[in-house]
Motif scaffolding. Structure first.
Motif, PDB file in Angstrom:
ATOM      1  N   LEU A 244      33.905  27.242  59.795  1.00 45.13           N
ATOM      2  CA  LEU A 244      33.619  27.351  61.225  1.00 45.13           C
ATOM      3  C   LEU A 244      34.869  27.230  62.078  1.00 45.13           C
ATOM      4  O   LEU A 244      35.060  27.980  63.036  1.00 45.13           O
ATOM      5  CB  LEU A 244      32.595  26.295  61.638  1.00 45.13           C
ATOM      6  N   ASN A 245      35.735  26.270  61.761  1.00 46.80           N
ATOM      7  CA  ASN A 245      36.907  26.043  62.597  1.00 46.80           C
ATOM      8  C   ASN A 245      37.986  27.107  62.415  1.00 46.80           C
ATOM      9  O   ASN A 245      39.014  27.063  63.098  1.00 46.80           O
ATOM     10  CB  ASN A 245      37.497  24.656  62.317  1.00 46.80           C
ATOM     11  N   ARG A 246      37.757  28.046  61.546  1.00 47.88           N
ATOM     12  CA  ARG A 246      38.688  29.175  61.384  1.00 47.88           C
ATOM     13  C   ARG A 246      38.196  30.423  62.097  1.00 47.88           C
ATOM     14  O   ARG A 246      38.981  31.328  62.347  1.00 47.88           O
ATOM     15  CB  ARG A 246      38.861  29.519  59.897  1.00 47.88           C
ATOM     16  N   LEU A 247      36.898  30.494  62.401  1.00 52.45           N
ATOM     17  CA  LEU A 247      36.302  31.781  62.734  1.00 52.45           C
ATOM     18  C   LEU A 247      35.920  31.974  64.191  1.00 52.45           C
ATOM     19  O   LEU A 247      35.976  33.103  64.691  1.00 52.45           O
ATOM     20  CB  LEU A 247      35.055  32.011  61.861  1.00 52.45           C
ATOM     21  N   LEU A 248      35.508  30.940  64.903  1.00 52.53           N
ATOM     22  CA  LEU A 248      35.008  31.141  66.263  1.00 52.53           C
ATOM     23  C   LEU A 248      36.155  31.491  67.206  1.00 52.53           C
ATOM     24  O   LEU A 248      37.254  30.956  67.088  1.00 52.53           O
ATOM     25  CB  LEU A 248      34.272  29.898  66.745  1.00 52.53           C
ATOM     26  N   THR A 250      36.490  31.396  70.857  1.00 56.49           N
ATOM     27  CA  THR A 250      36.795  30.813  72.169  1.00 56.49           C
ATOM     28  C   THR A 250      36.364  29.350  72.233  1.00 56.49           C
ATOM     29  O   THR A 250      35.464  28.923  71.486  1.00 56.49           O
ATOM     30  CB  THR A 250      36.077  31.573  73.306  1.00 56.49           C
ATOM     31  N   PRO A 251      36.941  28.575  73.146  1.00 56.34           N
ATOM     32  CA  PRO A 251      36.472  27.194  73.342  1.00 56.34           C
ATOM     33  C   PRO A 251      34.990  27.106  73.679  1.00 56.34           C
ATOM     34  O   PRO A 251      34.316  26.165  73.278  1.00 56.34           O
ATOM     35  CB  PRO A 251      37.348  26.695  74.496  1.00 56.34           C
ATOM     36  N   THR A 252      34.484  28.087  74.410  1.00 56.21           N
ATOM     37  CA  THR A 252      33.062  28.082  74.761  1.00 56.21           C
ATOM     38  C   THR A 252      32.185  28.119  73.522  1.00 56.21           C
ATOM     39  O   THR A 252      31.139  27.442  73.456  1.00 56.21           O
ATOM     40  CB  THR A 252      32.738  29.275  75.673  1.00 56.21           C
ATOM     41  N   HIS A 253      32.603  28.879  72.511  1.00 55.26           N
ATOM     42  CA  HIS A 253      31.823  28.928  71.270  1.00 55.26           C
ATOM     43  C   HIS A 253      31.789  27.557  70.582  1.00 55.26           C
ATOM     44  O   HIS A 253      30.759  27.158  70.026  1.00 55.26           O
ATOM     45  CB  HIS A 253      32.408  29.972  70.319  1.00 55.26           C
ATOM     46  N   TYR A 254      32.904  26.842  70.617  1.00 55.38           N
ATOM     47  CA  TYR A 254      32.921  25.512  70.008  1.00 55.38           C
ATOM     48  C   TYR A 254      32.066  24.537  70.805  1.00 55.38           C
ATOM     49  O   TYR A 254      31.464  23.619  70.228  1.00 55.38           O
ATOM     50  CB  TYR A 254      34.361  25.008  69.866  1.00 55.38           C
ATOM     51  N   GLU A 255      32.000  24.716  72.103  1.00 55.69           N
ATOM     52  CA  GLU A 255      31.110  23.881  72.915  1.00 55.69           C
ATOM     53  C   GLU A 255      29.648  24.165  72.583  1.00 55.69           C
ATOM     54  O   GLU A 255      28.818  23.251  72.522  1.00 55.69           O
ATOM     55  CB  GLU A 255      31.390  24.117  74.393  1.00 55.69           C
ATOM     56  N   GLN A 256      29.323  25.446  72.366  1.00 54.51           N
ATOM     57  CA  GLN A 256      27.964  25.785  71.961  1.00 54.51           C
ATOM     58  C   GLN A 256      27.627  25.170  70.611  1.00 54.51           C
ATOM     59  O   GLN A 256      26.515  24.669  70.401  1.00 54.51           O
ATOM     60  CB  GLN A 256      27.818  27.310  71.924  1.00 54.51           C
TER      61      GLN A 256
END
Length: 320
Positions: A244-248, A250-256
């Protein structure tokens, strides 16, 4: 002897604060510091992401003994490895004998921003290996030409080389990159996932007694509840697993993604609160795995209190 270091998290702090934190870390007794190299923070709430090479220049002028490791720089997409070679040579010249270039294959979050396609993991590892070759070639001095599968140099020469070029450590969270670290790196870095497995792969692939670094996140606070809340609000990626931490992107995706986890899940990975024994145990777990350098990341704004806590309660334990 195991060394304890301090994480300069560029995702959370303004550039001048990072410079100040580095000086305080040296005064507090930390042996080294690792500094992140991002274009974006992981989440908007973290709120920062200064250009690491500018920050390193400032740190070089306020510290005397603290070793600095980029933790880690991706030399494959956003910045050409020829530029990284020049930047690292300059940093090493400003911090003789105490700068280490930590390299990794990067994250989509930072590396896709100029329109490059994010390649699959095996290709990223091939790019990283070729980037290391380019960097070492330029550090030999003289005019260099290079025509590889991914990178080209024409009439390239780094004129400002340090007396001794810095070592290159390779970051890994999987067996392929661990093997690469053993083969082409001077040391090994694990950002905190699959730590024991990748260290074993590194040693079994020929890593021998090369230095090994691991990062752990903690959150000192006046209470365990406050620390757990801060960790969840500021560093929810601690609970992420797999790719997961390699693929998303934008920061918004990590917030989601953070809305799908809980403070309790983050707390499983982050010792929080004022108890020194909890943080000592976390570090000792890494030592038992075989790591000889443990870098501690204090989540949130309470950096000065964290350093005082470590000076008085944690670092003396490992000095003994």
């Amino acid at each position: 002897m195991v060394e304890i270091g301090y994480k300069l998290a560029c995702e959370e702090h303004e550039p001048l604060d990072l410079v100040c934190n580095a000086r305080q870390a040296e005064d507090a007794g930390f042996a080294f510091a690792m500094i992140s190299d991002h274009y974006h923070p992981w989440t908007n709430r973290q709120g920062q992401s200064p250009f690491v090479w500018g920050v390193l220049g400032g740190i070089s002028q306020v510290t005397a003994d603290l070793r600095l490791v980029t933790g880690v720089t991706c030399p494959t997409m956003r910045i050409h490895p020829g530029i990284i070679a020049q930047a690292a040579a300059t940093a090493a010249g400003m911090m003789p004998g105490r700068f280490i270039l930590g390299l990794g294959s990067g994250e989509n979050l930072n590396e896709h921003v100029f329109g490059d396609r994010w390649p699959p993991a095996p290709v990223r590892i091939e790019m990283l290996e070729e980037a290391v070759e380019v960097i070492r070639m330029l550090w030999k001095g003289g005019m260099q030409d290079y025509y590889g599968s991914f990178y080209t140099l024409e009439n390239a020469q780094i004129f400002s080389l340090p007396e001794k070029v810095p070592p290159i450590y390779i970051a890994s969270e999987g067996p392929i990159s661990a093997s690469l670290a053993a083969r082409v790196g001077d040391g090994f870095i694990n950002p905190g996932a699959s730590a024991e497995e990748t260290l074993v792969a590194f040693r079994d692939s020929g890593g021998g007694d090369k230095p090994s670094y691991v990062e752990v996140s903690v959150c000192w606070a006046e209470s365990e509840e406050e620390g757990q809340r801060t960790a969840y609000e500021r560093w929810p990626i601690s609970a992420n697993s797999g790719e997961l931490n390699r693929l998303l992107p934008t920061p918004t995706h990590y917030e989601q993604l953070a809305t799908m986890t809980t403070p309790e899940e983050v707390a499983k990975h982050v010792p929080a609160g004022p108890d020194p024994e909890a943080q000592i145990r976390k570090i000792e777990e890494c030592i038992k795995m075989g790591f000889d350098h443990v870098c501690v990341h204090q989540i949130g704004n309470r950096q000065r209190e964290f350093m005082e806590f470590y000076t008085n309660e944690v670092l003396p334990h490992f000095a003994e």
